[in-house]
Design a protein around this motif. Structure first.
Motif, short mmCIF file in Angstrom:
data_model
loop_
_atom_site.label_atom_id
_atom_site.label_comp_id
_atom_site.label_asym_id
_atom_site.label_seq_id
_atom_site.Cartn_x
_atom_site.Cartn_y
_atom_site.Cartn_z
N ARG A 11 -1.05 14.60 0.35
CA ARG A 11 -2.20 13.73 0.11
C ARG A 11 -2.86 14.07 -1.23
N THR A 12 -2.93 15.36 -1.53
CA THR A 12 -3.51 15.79 -2.81
C THR A 12 -2.66 15.29 -3.97
N PHE A 13 -1.34 15.42 -3.83
CA PHE A 13 -0.45 14.95 -4.89
C PHE A 13 -0.59 13.43 -5.09
N LEU A 72 5.74 8.09 -1.58
CA LEU A 72 4.52 8.47 -0.86
C LEU A 72 3.54 7.31 -0.76
N HIS A 73 3.41 6.54 -1.83
CA HIS A 73 2.45 5.44 -1.82
C HIS A 73 2.78 4.46 -0.69
N GLY A 74 4.07 4.11 -0.57
CA GLY A 74 4.47 3.20 0.49
C GLY A 74 4.26 3.79 1.87
N ALA A 75 4.57 5.10 2.02
CA ALA A 75 4.41 5.74 3.32
C ALA A 75 2.95 5.81 3.74
N PHE A 76 2.07 6.21 2.81
CA PHE A 76 0.64 6.28 3.13
C PHE A 76 0.06 4.89 3.39
N LEU A 77 0.59 3.90 2.68
CA LEU A 77 0.12 2.54 2.91
C LEU A 77 0.46 2.08 4.32
N GLU A 78 1.66 2.41 4.77
CA GLU A 78 2.06 2.05 6.14
C GLU A 78 1.17 2.73 7.17
N ILE A 79 0.85 4.00 6.94
CA ILE A 79 -0.03 4.72 7.86
C ILE A 79 -1.41 4.07 7.88
N SER A 80 -1.92 3.73 6.69
CA SER A 80 -3.23 3.10 6.59
C SER A 80 -3.26 1.78 7.33
N ARG A 81 -2.22 0.95 7.15
CA ARG A 81 -2.17 -0.34 7.83
C ARG A 81 -2.06 -0.15 9.34
N ALA A 139 -4.62 1.74 -6.03
CA ALA A 139 -4.37 1.30 -4.66
C ALA A 139 -5.32 0.22 -4.20
N SER A 140 -6.35 -0.10 -4.99
CA SER A 140 -7.32 -1.12 -4.59
C SER A 140 -6.78 -2.53 -4.82
N ILE A 141 -5.69 -2.69 -5.55
CA ILE A 141 -5.14 -4.00 -5.87
C ILE A 141 -3.89 -4.25 -5.03
N ASP A 142 -3.88 -5.36 -4.32
CA ASP A 142 -2.75 -5.71 -3.47
C ASP A 142 -1.66 -6.46 -4.22
N LEU A 143 -2.06 -7.29 -5.16
CA LEU A 143 -1.12 -8.23 -5.76
C LEU A 143 -1.51 -8.48 -7.21
N ALA A 144 -0.52 -8.68 -8.06
CA ALA A 144 -0.76 -9.08 -9.44
C ALA A 144 0.04 -10.34 -9.72
N ILE A 145 -0.56 -11.26 -10.48
CA ILE A 145 0.14 -12.46 -10.92
C ILE A 145 0.20 -12.41 -12.43
N ARG A 146 1.41 -12.35 -12.94
CA ARG A 146 1.60 -12.16 -14.37
C ARG A 146 2.65 -13.11 -14.91
N VAL A 272 3.37 -3.56 -4.89
CA VAL A 272 4.03 -2.32 -4.50
C VAL A 272 4.78 -2.58 -3.19
N PRO A 273 6.02 -2.10 -3.05
CA PRO A 273 6.75 -2.30 -1.80
C PRO A 273 5.93 -1.84 -0.59
N GLY A 274 5.85 -2.67 0.40
CA GLY A 274 5.05 -2.41 1.60
C GLY A 274 3.84 -3.31 1.68
N ARG A 275 3.27 -3.65 0.53
CA ARG A 275 2.07 -4.51 0.54
C ARG A 275 2.39 -5.93 1.01
N GLU A 276 3.64 -6.35 0.80
CA GLU A 276 3.99 -7.72 1.18
C GLU A 276 3.95 -7.93 2.69
N ARG A 277 3.90 -6.84 3.46
CA ARG A 277 3.83 -6.96 4.91
C ARG A 277 2.40 -7.09 5.42
N GLN A 278 1.41 -6.89 4.54
CA GLN A 278 0.02 -7.08 4.92
C GLN A 278 -0.20 -8.57 5.23
N PRO A 279 -0.78 -8.91 6.38
CA PRO A 279 -0.90 -10.32 6.78
C PRO A 279 -1.56 -11.20 5.74
#
Length: 295
Positions: A11-13, A72-81, A139-146, A272-279
């Motif tokens: 988590r520190t890393f 780690l980002h994807g794993a922690f995101l899954e735990i958070s969701r 981590a506060s941004i879910d999606l970017a349109i570019r 980021v991979p994993g965010r696309e599963r957020q409803p």
């Protein structure tokens, strides 16, 4: 199975990697910078690799650090969701996205009402910037349109629409062309691009009309301003077909020599991979892909 996982160090890393700062991680985790440094050092000794490159008071991720941060980002995101799923049902869902000011003002906002009508429970927070947000660190941004030529190999990519560039002006202005007194409205591009965007020189080479090379030019710092200048009758603007679409549909602008177009890059949604599963993100992606297809 998981008893030996160094969760505190991981988590520190993750915090230090996302913020690119041991001090920032210490503030986020409410510990001292020394404690952060000890946790990172212990994790490096456990893994047998260097996760950061120390550059005086600054730090940057090593190649191994970047690989660990991505997973780690994807794993922690899954735990958070997963934890969020236990919260009381009925709260508003939300998503945050970042895009350019021009795309937000000229394309997204005029259509967003249709999204809210079909998904009234979802709140969309929009941040605009001509700079590229680092989704793996923020981590506060879910999606970017570019819109650009970048490949974004570490992110999921959802193609939306390709654009082309054309010269646009008001119907009154086009009725008087060609003549030497017409000004050309130019965008001084500030959006980071890997590839080259079309210029008036490219358009002039394609159209082959002498008066274009002699015309005066006016620079604007953003496509939104440049299109507004064209709508007010100040001159011809070389603009994206995507951003000019609503102005053309309402008759404010018309293409000049619509047979002459220059290819541009593609608009994409990335996350980021994993965010696309957020409803909320799922719903927004389905909606914007449908809107893009309609255009």
């Amino acid at each position: 199975m998981f008893a030996r996982l160094p969760l505190t160090a991981l988590r520190t890393f993750e915090s230090a990697a996302r913020l690119a700062s041991f001090k920032g991680a210490a503030e986020e985790l409410c510990v001292t910078p020394t404690a952060v440094s000890h946790q990172i050092r212990a994790l490096e000794e456990l893994l047998g690799v260097s996760l950061f490159e120390r550059l005086g008071r600054r730090v940057s991720l090593s190649a191994d650090g970047e690989r660990l941060q991505r997973s780690l980002h994807g794993a922690f995101l899954e735990i958070s969701r997963s934890l969020e799923s236990f919260q009381p049902v009925g709260r508003d869902d939300s998503l945050s996205l970042t895009t350019t000011p021009a795309f937000a003002a000229l394309w997204l906002i005029p259509r967003l009402g249709r999204f809210y009508r079909t998904h009234p429970q979802i709140r969309v927070r929009i941040e605009t910037s001509n700079g590229l947000a680092d989704l793996q660190r923020d981590a506060s941004i879910d999606l970017a349109i570019r819109c650009g030529f970048e490949e974004f190999p570490q992110l999921l990519r959802f193609p939306l629409m390709s654009e082309h560039f054309c010269a646009y002006g008001t119907p009154q202005l086009l009725a008087s062309l060609p003549e030497a007194g017409v000004e050309l409205i130019n965008v001084a591009w500030t959006t980071p691009q890997v590839g080259e965007l079309p210029s008036w020189e490219d358009w002039n080479a394609a159209i082959g009309e002498d008066w274009v090379a002699q015309a005066a030019r006016r620079d604007y710092p953003d496509e939104h301003y440049a299109l507004q200048a064209a709508i007010s009758g100040q001159g011809l603007v070389l603009a994206s077909s995507v951003l000019a679409s609503d102005s053309v549909a309402t008759g404010l602008l018309q293409p000049y020599r619509s047979d002459v177009t220059l290819p541009g890059p593609q608009y994409r949604a990335v996350c980021v991979p994993g965010r696309e599963r957020q409803p909320a993100v799922q719903a927004f992606l389905r909606w914007i892909e449908k809107e893009a297809a309609a255009d």
